[in-house]
Design an enzyme around this catalytic site. Structure first.
Site, PDB file in Angstrom:
ATOM      1  N   GLY A 195       0.825  -1.198   0.000  1.00  0.00           N
ATOM      2  CA  GLY A 195       0.000   0.000   0.000  1.00  0.00           C
ATOM      3  C   GLY A 195       0.860   1.247   0.000  1.00  0.00           C
ATOM      4  O   GLY A 195       1.573   1.518   0.962  1.00  0.00           O
ATOM      5  N   GLY A 250      -0.480   4.415  -1.314  1.00  0.00           N
ATOM      6  CA  GLY A 250      -1.339   5.580  -1.123  1.00  0.00           C
ATOM      7  C   GLY A 250      -1.495   6.386  -2.395  1.00  0.00           C
ATOM      8  O   GLY A 250      -0.796   6.196  -3.391  1.00  0.00           O
ATOM      9  N   TYR A 287      -4.160   6.436  -4.247  1.00  0.00           N
ATOM     10  CA  TYR A 287      -5.124   5.789  -5.139  1.00  0.00           C
ATOM     11  C   TYR A 287      -4.598   5.748  -6.583  1.00  0.00           C
ATOM     12  O   TYR A 287      -3.445   5.407  -6.802  1.00  0.00           O
ATOM     13  CB  TYR A 287      -6.487   6.469  -5.021  1.00  0.00           C
ATOM     14  N   SER A 342       4.850   7.280   3.489  1.00  0.00           N
ATOM     15  CA  SER A 342       5.492   6.404   4.475  1.00  0.00           C
ATOM     16  C   SER A 342       6.779   5.784   3.923  1.00  0.00           C
ATOM     17  O   SER A 342       7.712   5.518   4.679  1.00  0.00           O
ATOM     18  CB  SER A 342       4.522   5.312   4.936  1.00  0.00           C
ATOM     19  N   ASP A 395       1.748  -1.522  -4.746  1.00  0.00           N
ATOM     20  CA  ASP A 395       0.420  -0.926  -4.874  1.00  0.00           C
ATOM     21  C   ASP A 395      -0.267  -1.506  -6.093  1.00  0.00           C
ATOM     22  O   ASP A 395       0.403  -1.889  -7.065  1.00  0.00           O
ATOM     23  CB  ASP A 395       0.519   0.599  -5.002  1.00  0.00           C
ATOM     24  N   ASP A 452      -1.009  -6.929  -7.021  1.00  0.00           N
ATOM     25  CA  ASP A 452      -2.216  -7.091  -6.223  1.00  0.00           C
ATOM     26  C   ASP A 452      -1.895  -7.862  -4.950  1.00  0.00           C
ATOM     27  O   ASP A 452      -1.422  -8.997  -4.999  1.00  0.00           O
ATOM     28  CB  ASP A 452      -3.272  -7.841  -7.044  1.00  0.00           C
ATOM     29  N   GLN A 453      -2.169  -7.247  -3.810  1.00  0.00           N
ATOM     30  CA  GLN A 453      -1.906  -7.891  -2.522  1.00  0.00           C
ATOM     31  C   GLN A 453      -2.667  -9.199  -2.368  1.00  0.00           C
ATOM     32  O   GLN A 453      -2.227 -10.101  -1.654  1.00  0.00           O
ATOM     33  CB  GLN A 453      -2.290  -6.938  -1.385  1.00  0.00           C
ATOM     34  N   ASP A 505      -0.063  -2.204   4.920  1.00  0.00           N
ATOM     35  CA  ASP A 505      -0.959  -1.048   4.927  1.00  0.00           C
ATOM     36  C   ASP A 505      -1.697  -1.028   3.592  1.00  0.00           C
ATOM     37  O   ASP A 505      -1.846   0.012   2.962  1.00  0.00           O
ATOM     38  CB  ASP A 505      -0.160   0.246   5.152  1.00  0.00           C
ATOM     39  N   HIS A 564      -6.541  -3.793   3.533  1.00  0.00           N
ATOM     40  CA  HIS A 564      -7.164  -3.941   4.857  1.00  0.00           C
ATOM     41  C   HIS A 564      -8.333  -4.922   4.835  1.00  0.00           C
ATOM     42  O   HIS A 564      -9.027  -5.074   5.855  1.00  0.00           O
ATOM     43  CB  HIS A 564      -7.620  -2.597   5.435  1.00  0.00           C
TER      44      HIS A 564
END
Length: 401
Positions: A199, A201, A203, A212, A229, A247-248, A270, A273
């Site tokens: 992640g 951030g 978008y 971060s 991401d 893709d997580q 992060d 979620h």
């Protein structure tokens, strides 16, 4: 470990930085003197935050970085103005020249905090040679910028909350994670780490996010930082930061990535979620975390939100993030459980040695979970009255006369 070429070159300098001159010289020879000088100056500029100095946009100043190595001097010039830029060659009219041995700069920029350099860098202030400029605004700006550049040659204290606000991260403000990160990350600052965060951030905007990642780059001056991401974030790549699109929820992708960049010292989830993704990512990445490493999961509030696969009623459901983590804690104590013959604890049970929970945040410590159980003569069940009497009688006969 298979890193992108530019990251591999930086990694080589980091690993050589705590060695002797011969080891550093060999690393420089491998990537080239000019490339090594560019990496060092780029790192110094990124640590200096020159764009935050009020006045430089209208009154830019230049610095000449002169690094001696193998019988030649390599020049890089830094221009501190509206943007902070550096390029090969000497500056035309520098406010100051910073001189030193390239091997000492490698040691100072990327070495451990206690690394000793043979010689400190020298700074010659050309601006101060002109009495009409010595007390001008230009001189004040140059001195401020020069100080910030040189601070990058040593490890500085870092306020993670303040850094979070500056970089646009939500780790302080929307959340209040930074004190916990400071507690767990501070002991690791001197290590040459590999850090992976899920992640980034921002978008779908490719130029947004990465706050971060920049926090970890500043905190861990010897670390390689990787961000994952679902959107393309390649414009955010810089120096020791590398972004990967993926893709997580795809364990094959995460496993392949970990095999390329690992072993991994710190994983920070992060990402989406979603409970299923949190659990799947843990199974894919945790085996690639080194002994002594950390696995961090943020935003655990979604474990209680149905829209993310959570539940506020089924608190022990292993399909939710917190239910899964509670099961991990049982695994941490697997030696205290009476398990069927032939049962083999999984990798998490064998290697999870500590877990720290905060509001919506968990830190998991990985090492060898080999601490034995209590001796077998200590009863595992309540004793009957007859058994208690037998124990008391045996104790009485064992006492000396």
């Amino acid at each position: 470990m298979t890193l992108p070429p530019e990251q591999a070159e930086i990694r080589d300098l980091i690993l050589a930085s705590d060695g002797d001159d011969a080891r550093i010289t060999a690393a420089v020879a491998e990537i080239g003197t000019d490339r090594a000088a560019a990496v060092l100056v780029d790192e110094l500029v990124s640590r200096a935050d020159l764009t935050e100095i009020t006045g430089l946009a209208t009154t830019p100043v230049a610095f000449d970085i002169a690094l001696e190595h193998d019988g030649r001097v390599v020049h890089r010039h830094v221009r501190a103005g509206g943007d902070a830029e550096h390029a090969p060659g000497p500056a035309a009219d520098p406010a100051a020249t910073v001189e030193g041995r390239l091997v000492d700069f490698v040691r100072a920029v990327f070495g451990p905090a206690n690394a000793l350099c043979d010689r400190a860098p020298r700074i010659r202030w050309h601006l101060l040679d002109d009495p009409t400029l010595s007390f001008s605004d230009t001189a004040r700006l140059a001195l401020t910028a020069g100080k910030r550049l040189l601070q990058g040659l040593s490890q500085q204290p870092v306020d993670l909350a303040e850094l979070s606000l500056r970089t646009g991260s939500d780790k302080w403000g929307l959340h209040y994670y930074t004190p916990h990160y400071a507690r767990h990350f501070e002991p690791l600052r001197d290590r040459p780490l590999t850090i992976l965060e899920l992640g980034i951030g921002g978008y779908a905007n490719p130029a947004k996010g990465g706050g971060s990642l920049r926090i970890w780059k500043r905190l861990f001056r010897r670390a390689m930082i990787f961000g994952v991401d679902i959107y393309d974030k390649s414009p955010l790549r810089e120096g020791r930061i590398h972004t990967v699109q993926g893709d997580q929820s795809d364990p094959d992708f995460l496993t392949s990535l970990a095999e390329r960049i690992g072993p991994i010292d710190i994983v920070i989830d992060d990402g989406s979620h979603r409970c299923a993704d949190v659990i799947s990512a843990f199974h894919a990445l945790y085996p690639h975390v080194v002994p002594g490493g950390l696995y961090v999961i943020e935003d655990l509030q979604t474990s209680y939100w149905p829209g993310y696969g959570g539940s506020a009623e089924r608190l022990d459901d292993p399909a939710t993030s917190m239910g899964f983590l509670k099961r991990l804690l049982d695994g941490l104590h697997h030696r205290e459980c009476e398990l069927p013959d032939g049962h083999v604890p999984d990798v998490a049970a064998r290697t999870l040695v500590g877990a720290h929970f905060y509001h919506n945040l968990a830190f998991l410590e990985k090492a060898d979970n080999a601490e034995p159980s209590l001796p077998s003569w200590i009863p595992r069940r309540p004793l009957s009255e007859a058994e208690m009497s037998a124990v008391a009688a045996q104790t009485a006969t064992d006492e000396p006369a």
